[in-house]
Design a protein around this motif. Sequence first.
Motif, PDB file in Angstrom:
ATOM      1  N   ASP A 103       3.488 -12.895  -1.307  1.00 15.10           N
ATOM      2  CA  ASP A 103       1.843 -13.125  -1.102  1.00 15.10           C
ATOM      3  C   ASP A 103       1.883 -14.589  -0.532  1.00 15.10           C
ATOM      4  O   ASP A 103       0.512 -14.923  -0.276  1.00 15.10           O
ATOM      5  CB  ASP A 103       1.252 -13.172  -2.416  1.00 15.10           C
ATOM      6  CG  ASP A 103       1.528 -11.949  -3.375  1.00 15.10           C
ATOM      7  OD1 ASP A 103       1.231 -10.890  -2.410  1.00 15.10           O
ATOM      8  OD2 ASP A 103       1.531 -11.819  -4.319  1.00 15.10           O
TER       9      ASP A 103
ATOM     10  N   SER B   9      -5.887   0.226  -5.895  1.00  9.22           N
ATOM     11  CA  SER B   9      -5.005  -0.942  -5.491  1.00  9.22           C
ATOM     12  C   SER B   9      -3.599  -0.210  -5.102  1.00  9.22           C
ATOM     13  O   SER B   9      -3.027   0.568  -5.867  1.00  9.22           O
ATOM     14  CB  SER B   9      -4.615  -1.732  -6.654  1.00  9.22           C
ATOM     15  OG  SER B   9      -3.280  -2.139  -6.717  1.00  9.22           O
ATOM     16  N   PHE B  51      -3.821 -10.676  -9.960  1.00 10.62           N
ATOM     17  CA  PHE B  51      -3.703  -9.431  -9.224  1.00 10.62           C
ATOM     18  C   PHE B  51      -3.113  -8.286 -10.105  1.00 10.62           C
ATOM     19  O   PHE B  51      -2.810  -8.439 -11.267  1.00 10.62           O
ATOM     20  CB  PHE B  51      -2.433  -9.480  -8.246  1.00 10.62           C
ATOM     21  CG  PHE B  51      -2.504 -10.499  -7.037  1.00 10.62           C
ATOM     22  CD1 PHE B  51      -3.691 -10.895  -6.853  1.00 10.62           C
ATOM     23  CD2 PHE B  51      -1.418 -10.893  -6.224  1.00 10.62           C
ATOM     24  CE1 PHE B  51      -3.925 -11.771  -5.527  1.00 10.62           C
ATOM     25  CE2 PHE B  51      -1.583 -11.614  -5.163  1.00 10.62           C
ATOM     26  CZ  PHE B  51      -2.914 -12.054  -4.912  1.00 10.62           C
ATOM     27  N   HIS B 105       1.296  -4.941   3.477  1.00 10.51           N
ATOM     28  CA  HIS B 105       0.391  -4.922   2.428  1.00 10.51           C
ATOM     29  C   HIS B 105      -0.228  -6.212   2.249  1.00 10.51           C
ATOM     30  O   HIS B 105      -1.401  -6.262   1.945  1.00 10.51           O
ATOM     31  CB  HIS B 105       0.741  -4.320   1.371  1.00 10.51           C
ATOM     32  CG  HIS B 105      -0.114  -4.265   0.144  1.00 10.51           C
ATOM     33  ND1 HIS B 105      -0.011  -4.860  -0.744  1.00 10.51           N
ATOM     34  CD2 HIS B 105      -1.270  -3.515  -0.106  1.00 10.51           C
ATOM     35  CE1 HIS B 105      -0.884  -4.809  -1.708  1.00 10.51           C
ATOM     36  NE2 HIS B 105      -1.684  -3.981  -1.168  1.00 10.51           N
ATOM     37  N   PRO B 106       0.621  -7.322   2.153  1.00 11.73           N
ATOM     38  CA  PRO B 106      -0.185  -8.486   1.554  1.00 11.73           C
ATOM     39  C   PRO B 106      -0.976  -9.194   2.902  1.00 11.73           C
ATOM     40  O   PRO B 106      -2.085  -9.866   2.556  1.00 11.73           O
ATOM     41  CB  PRO B 106       0.961  -9.814   1.449  1.00 11.73           C
ATOM     42  CG  PRO B 106       2.038  -8.729   1.046  1.00 11.73           C
ATOM     43  CD  PRO B 106       1.790  -7.668   2.089  1.00 11.73           C
ATOM     44  N   ASN B 109      -4.262  -7.235   2.483  1.00 15.30           N
ATOM     45  CA  ASN B 109      -4.846  -7.586   1.270  1.00 15.30           C
ATOM     46  C   ASN B 109      -6.577  -7.823   1.344  1.00 15.30           C
ATOM     47  O   ASN B 109      -6.827  -8.682   2.070  1.00 15.30           O
ATOM     48  CB  ASN B 109      -4.168  -8.484   0.448  1.00 15.30           C
ATOM     49  CG  ASN B 109      -4.318  -8.420  -1.180  1.00 15.30           C
ATOM     50  OD1 ASN B 109      -5.442  -8.708  -1.422  1.00 15.30           O
ATOM     51  ND2 ASN B 109      -3.415  -7.679  -1.797  1.00 15.30           N
ATOM     52  N   ARG B 111      -8.076  -9.985  -0.194  1.00 14.97           N
ATOM     53  CA  ARG B 111      -8.554 -11.640  -0.382  1.00 14.97           C
ATOM     54  C   ARG B 111      -8.241 -11.805   1.236  1.00 14.97           C
ATOM     55  O   ARG B 111      -8.959 -12.992   1.581  1.00 14.97           O
ATOM     56  CB  ARG B 111      -7.392 -12.521  -1.256  1.00 14.97           C
ATOM     57  CG  ARG B 111      -6.064 -12.285  -0.705  1.00 14.97           C
ATOM     58  CD  ARG B 111      -5.128 -12.795  -1.974  1.00 14.97           C
ATOM     59  NE  ARG B 111      -3.774 -12.563  -1.479  1.00 14.97           N
ATOM     60  CZ  ARG B 111      -2.558 -13.554  -1.250  1.00 14.97           C
ATOM     61  NH1 ARG B 111      -2.998 -14.731  -1.687  1.00 14.97           N
ATOM     62  NH2 ARG B 111      -1.600 -13.601  -0.812  1.00 14.97           N
ATOM     63  N   TYR B 131      -6.576  -4.776  10.245  1.00 10.00           N
ATOM     64  CA  TYR B 131      -5.844  -3.843   9.568  1.00 10.00           C
ATOM     65  C   TYR B 131      -5.003  -2.897   9.972  1.00 10.00           C
ATOM     66  O   TYR B 131      -3.880  -2.762   9.638  1.00 10.00           O
ATOM     67  CB  TYR B 131      -6.987  -3.073   8.506  1.00 10.00           C
ATOM     68  CG  TYR B 131      -6.476  -2.727   7.106  1.00 10.00           C
ATOM     69  CD1 TYR B 131      -6.932  -3.287   6.051  1.00 10.00           C
ATOM     70  CD2 TYR B 131      -6.078  -1.348   7.112  1.00 10.00           C
ATOM     71  CE1 TYR B 131      -6.695  -2.798   4.961  1.00 10.00           C
ATOM     72  CE2 TYR B 131      -5.791  -0.822   5.893  1.00 10.00           C
ATOM     73  CZ  TYR B 131      -6.117  -1.526   4.683  1.00 10.00           C
ATOM     74  OH  TYR B 131      -5.539  -1.148   3.521  1.00 10.00           O
ATOM     75  N   GLN B 170       0.900   3.283   1.243  1.00  9.26           N
ATOM     76  CA  GLN B 170       0.407   2.637   2.380  1.00  9.26           C
ATOM     77  C   GLN B 170      -0.046   3.611   3.572  1.00  9.26           C
ATOM     78  O   GLN B 170      -1.065   3.332   4.386  1.00  9.26           O
ATOM     79  CB  GLN B 170       1.600   1.866   2.826  1.00  9.26           C
ATOM     80  CG  GLN B 170       1.370   0.948   4.208  1.00  9.26           C
ATOM     81  CD  GLN B 170       0.448  -0.150   3.707  1.00  9.26           C
ATOM     82  OE1 GLN B 170       0.553  -1.132   3.001  1.00  9.26           O
ATOM     83  NE2 GLN B 170      -0.838  -0.089   4.277  1.00  9.26           N
ATOM     84  N   ASN B 173      -3.660   4.328   2.593  1.00  9.87           N
ATOM     85  CA  ASN B 173      -4.704   3.178   3.063  1.00  9.87           C
ATOM     86  C   ASN B 173      -4.806   3.417   4.527  1.00  9.87           C
ATOM     87  O   ASN B 173      -5.801   3.114   5.183  1.00  9.87           O
ATOM     88  CB  ASN B 173      -3.912   1.739   2.982  1.00  9.87           C
ATOM     89  CG  ASN B 173      -4.083   1.302   1.283  1.00  9.87           C
ATOM     90  OD1 ASN B 173      -4.921   1.858   0.489  1.00  9.87           O
ATOM     91  ND2 ASN B 173      -3.392   0.236   1.315  1.00  9.87           N
TER      92      ASN B 173
END
Lengths: 212, 212
Positions: A103, B9, B51, B105-106, B109, B111, B131, B170, B173
């Motif tokens: 992260d 998530s 999270f 993924h991070p 994310n 955020r 993305y 993944q 997504n």
Amino acid sequence: MQLFDYFRSSASYRVRIALRLKGLDCEQVGVNLLKSEHKAEPHLARNPQGFVPALALDSGEILTQSLAIIEYLDEVYPQTPLLPKDAVGRARVRALAQIIACDIHPVDNLRVLKYITSEFGVSEAQKTTWYQHWIEEGFAAFETRLAEKSTGAFCHGDNPSLADLCLVPQVFNAQRFNVDLSPFPRLMAIYQRCEMLDTFKLARPEHQPDAI
Amino acid sequence: MQLFDYFRSSASYRVRIALRLKGLDCEQVGVNLLKSEHKAEPHLARNPQGFVPALALDSGEILTQSLAIIEYLDEVYPQTPLLPKDAVGRARVRALAQIIACDIHPVDNLRVLKYITSEFGVSEAQKTTWYQHWIEEGFAAFETRLAEKSTGAFCHGDNPSLADLCLVPQVFNAQRFNVDLSPFPRLMAIYQRCEMLDTFKLARPEHQPDAI
């Protein structure tokens, strides 16, 4: 074993500490990221992601991803264990490590910094704010977790673990980018305790054969 | 056990598959990210990162970070193992999982998407390109690695492993964000094989109690 690394790579830095803590001999081969050696052969054959570190075993197998490499070393060379014996403790250490390795670090990686500069045209100041932001956010959570009772002289108990191996290179980076570390006293006390150990000190970027 | 998750998530999705593969009963408690429930108490007391997922054990301990949770489940409930027995195989599965869990993924994310929108003022189109970019880059390396001889019907051998648990959410997504998946035929064949299993199907976002 041969470790393909780059002196400033913090993922490589984690593996270098693990090798030293376990007292393992390993030849280091520098892959110069500034010369884009990681995006060319022969490195892409070692790791199609083009990242360092990559660890070549004497059997010819090549391992990638720093956390996977460190878990391998911990399984095959059990001296100086890097994970506690109990499952809950192991989960805690891995979670602390992943706060940093999932992260913080990937979002601040060189390839991401290059993207926000080239595609979004961000300024140097915006880039620095970005870098600091993800460290501060991750370190705040890390600091809170260090108030848990299983914290000792190090992140988990009184011996260095996978969590400390991730923490130290991330603090090194934070200092390079002038992050204010005063809000993280527990984290910094552990960092300083690690830095007193030769195993951690000798793994620092400036002591690597490819340091410039 | 109680799993604090959010239907969309993908880190929670990984854990849901692990629980199903191991046949474990677990109450699911939705933490609504759109209502910012993850950034408020009581969730911050469970995980200072805010999270999901967080797994509350019957002992009262709370585990965080999806990979750490899955390794815990694999250690404590060894039925349907999610990692191979040999150290090199384990390192390979963990590395594949980390290509996704650390390097794709991070960076994609929520955020981070919010940050590039609010701080850099990027357009919807630029956000989508961002993305897709990190998925395409990571999947290209993943696809290359799937040519290795240890790949079987699944990412490693003929049973689902931690790598497949990371891959499937993944891909889910990637499809949501219209990534062109035709360059990744090995990866997609494995995805489709997973999706034929009830254990994977029932863990899909639309089948969760908090799905909207």
